[in-house]
Design an enzyme around this catalytic site. Structure first.
Site, PDB file in Angstrom:
ATOM      1  N   SER A 198      14.183 -20.850  14.950  1.00 42.40           N
ATOM      2  CA  SER A 198      13.857 -22.039  14.027  1.00 42.40           C
ATOM      3  C   SER A 198      13.215 -23.048  14.743  1.00 42.40           C
ATOM      4  O   SER A 198      13.202 -23.115  16.075  1.00 42.40           O
ATOM      5  CB  SER A 198      15.193 -22.616  13.361  1.00 42.40           C
ATOM      6  OG  SER A 198      15.909 -21.498  12.645  1.00 42.40           O
TER       7      SER A 198
ATOM      8  N   HIS B  54      16.723 -27.423  13.999  1.00 42.46           N
ATOM      9  CA  HIS B  54      17.982 -27.155  14.748  1.00 42.46           C
ATOM     10  C   HIS B  54      18.415 -28.421  14.701  1.00 42.46           C
ATOM     11  O   HIS B  54      20.033 -28.690  14.607  1.00 42.46           O
ATOM     12  CB  HIS B  54      17.759 -26.709  16.042  1.00 42.46           C
ATOM     13  CG  HIS B  54      17.818 -25.175  16.220  1.00 42.46           C
ATOM     14  ND1 HIS B  54      16.877 -24.392  16.799  1.00 42.46           N
ATOM     15  CD2 HIS B  54      18.175 -24.313  15.509  1.00 42.46           C
ATOM     16  CE1 HIS B  54      16.874 -23.211  16.716  1.00 42.46           C
ATOM     17  NE2 HIS B  54      17.830 -23.050  15.687  1.00 42.46           N
TER      18      HIS B  54
HETATM   19  N1  SAH Z   1      19.410 -19.541  14.528  1.00 39.09           N
HETATM   20  C1  SAH Z   1      18.626 -18.581  15.045  1.00 39.09           C
HETATM   21  C2  SAH Z   1      17.882 -18.024  13.647  1.00 39.09           C
HETATM   22  C3  SAH Z   1      17.309 -16.743  13.993  1.00 39.09           C
HETATM   23  S1  SAH Z   1      16.230 -16.001  12.494  1.00 39.09           S
HETATM   24  C4  SAH Z   1      17.520 -18.861  16.144  1.00 39.09           C
HETATM   25  O1  SAH Z   1      16.830 -20.094  15.924  1.00 39.09           O
HETATM   26  O2  SAH Z   1      17.251 -18.299  17.306  1.00 39.09           O
HETATM   27  C5  SAH Z   1      17.916 -15.425  11.448  1.00 39.09           C
HETATM   28  C6  SAH Z   1      18.632 -14.415  12.034  1.00 39.09           C
HETATM   29  O3  SAH Z   1      19.809 -13.912  11.185  1.00 39.09           O
HETATM   30  C7  SAH Z   1      17.864 -13.341  12.741  1.00 39.09           C
HETATM   31  O4  SAH Z   1      18.211 -12.911  14.061  1.00 39.09           O
HETATM   32  C8  SAH Z   1      18.363 -11.866  11.787  1.00 39.09           C
HETATM   33  O5  SAH Z   1      18.579 -10.722  12.604  1.00 39.09           O
HETATM   34  C9  SAH Z   1      19.694 -12.576  11.649  1.00 39.09           C
HETATM   35  N2  SAH Z   1      20.487 -11.965  10.248  1.00 39.09           N
HETATM   36  C10 SAH Z   1      19.744 -11.489   9.220  1.00 39.09           C
HETATM   37  N3  SAH Z   1      20.897 -11.126   8.238  1.00 39.09           N
HETATM   38  C11 SAH Z   1      21.791 -10.927   9.081  1.00 39.09           C
HETATM   39  C12 SAH Z   1      23.364 -10.512   8.774  1.00 39.09           C
HETATM   40  N4  SAH Z   1      23.424 -10.133   7.414  1.00 39.09           N
HETATM   41  N5  SAH Z   1      24.060 -10.582   9.583  1.00 39.09           N
HETATM   42  C13 SAH Z   1      23.984 -11.072  10.670  1.00 39.09           C
HETATM   43  N6  SAH Z   1      22.572 -11.604  11.128  1.00 39.09           N
HETATM   44  C14 SAH Z   1      21.728 -11.641  10.102  1.00 39.09           C
END
Ligand code: SAH
Length: 244
Positions: free
Chosen positions: A68, A73
């Site tokens: 993000s 964040h």
């Molecule tokens: N806070 C993280 C956001 C990553 S994007 C960062 O800033 O790095 C959202 C994430 O959610 C992705 O990595 C994706 O793989 C994960 N995601 C999507 N659906 C999910 C689920 N059902 N269970 C676990 N993770 C999931």
């Protein structure tokens, strides 16, 4: 979109977020806590494209996921802050790069005055991510810094491969839950795993999305507040997550 807080260094990026007056916390002690926690985490450790590490925009981390934007964040830390006391237990669903797990770790730990980096009151941050490759990468990212490497060794930070829509009941309840991907509705297991009191920050919606703040009070009453319009990748089935 590169938002307005971009800096040339991690320090400048965080200073710009603080100067932009976009956070709802108003007391300087609260803003100082967010600033200190974000300053302690070098975003360059958590992005593939290092030249854009301090750009205030999301960045692709592969597998259809993005880290993000830094100001998002900061918003998440800001809304969850009253529940991020030293010793608190936090769940980060869709932990992706591991960046927010690191920031949350600093917010729920208290350190010795006389020995920098020595944790006196340890908190607990559990990241849940359904893509195993991202879990491995996030663990490697967290090991680049001594403080978070030590936190992993001491199980003050854990990252698990699992479906985040189910939460992580074996370690609950959680003082705070952050969800980093947009869910069509608020998953009931996550509400059930919120402590009394506790707070969840979750993007909700499909075509149009907004952040919901879900509060559970000491008696277990739940209230939902709509915060702002956003754009997140979906909280979905692993086999439906399309790589970009
Ligand atoms: N806070 C993280 C956001 C990553 S994007 C960062 O800033 O790095 C959202 C994430 O959610 C992705 O990595 C994706 O793989 C994960 N995601 C999507 N659906 C999910 C689920 N059902 N269970 C676990 N993770 C999931």
């Amino acid at each position: 979109m590169a938002w307005r807080c971009t800096g040339k260094t991690n320090r400048e990026l965080i200073e710009n977020i603080m100067k932009a007056k976009i956070l709802s916390s108003t007391e300087s002690s609260q803003l100082e806590r967010i600033s200190r926690a974000m300053q302690a985490v070098d975003r360059a450790h958590f992005v593939p494209e290092k030249s854009a590490a301090y750009t205030d925009s999301p960045q692709s981390i592969g597998h259809g996921a993005t880290i993000s934007a830094p100001h998002m964040h900061a918003f998440a830390a800001d809304y969850l802050l009253p529940f991020l006391r030293p010793g608190a237990k936090v769940l980060d669903i869709g932990s992706g790069s591991g960046y927010l797990c690191a920031v949350l770790h600093h917010l729920v730990s208290s350190y010795a005055d006389d020995e920098p980096g020595k944790v006196v009151v340890p908190g607990k941050v559990i990241g849940i991510e359904h893509i195993p490759e991202l879990v491995d990468w996030s663990l490697a990212n967290l090991k680049k810094d001594n403080q978070t490497r030590r936190a992993l060794e001491n199980k003050e930070i854990e990252i698990h491969v699992s479906d985040g829509r189910l939460g992580y009941p074996s370690d609950g309840p959680y003082d705070a839950i952050h969800v980093g991907a947009a869910s069509p509705t608020i998953p009931e297991p996550l509400v059930a795993q919120l402590a009394k009191p506790g707070r969840m920050f979750i993007p909700v919606g499909t075509d149009s999305q907004h952040i919901m703040q879900v509060d559970k009070d000491a008696e277990g009453n739940v209230t939902e507040t709509r915060i702002m319009a956003v754009r997140y990748v979906p909280l979905t089935d692993k086999n439906k997550q399309t790589p970009w």
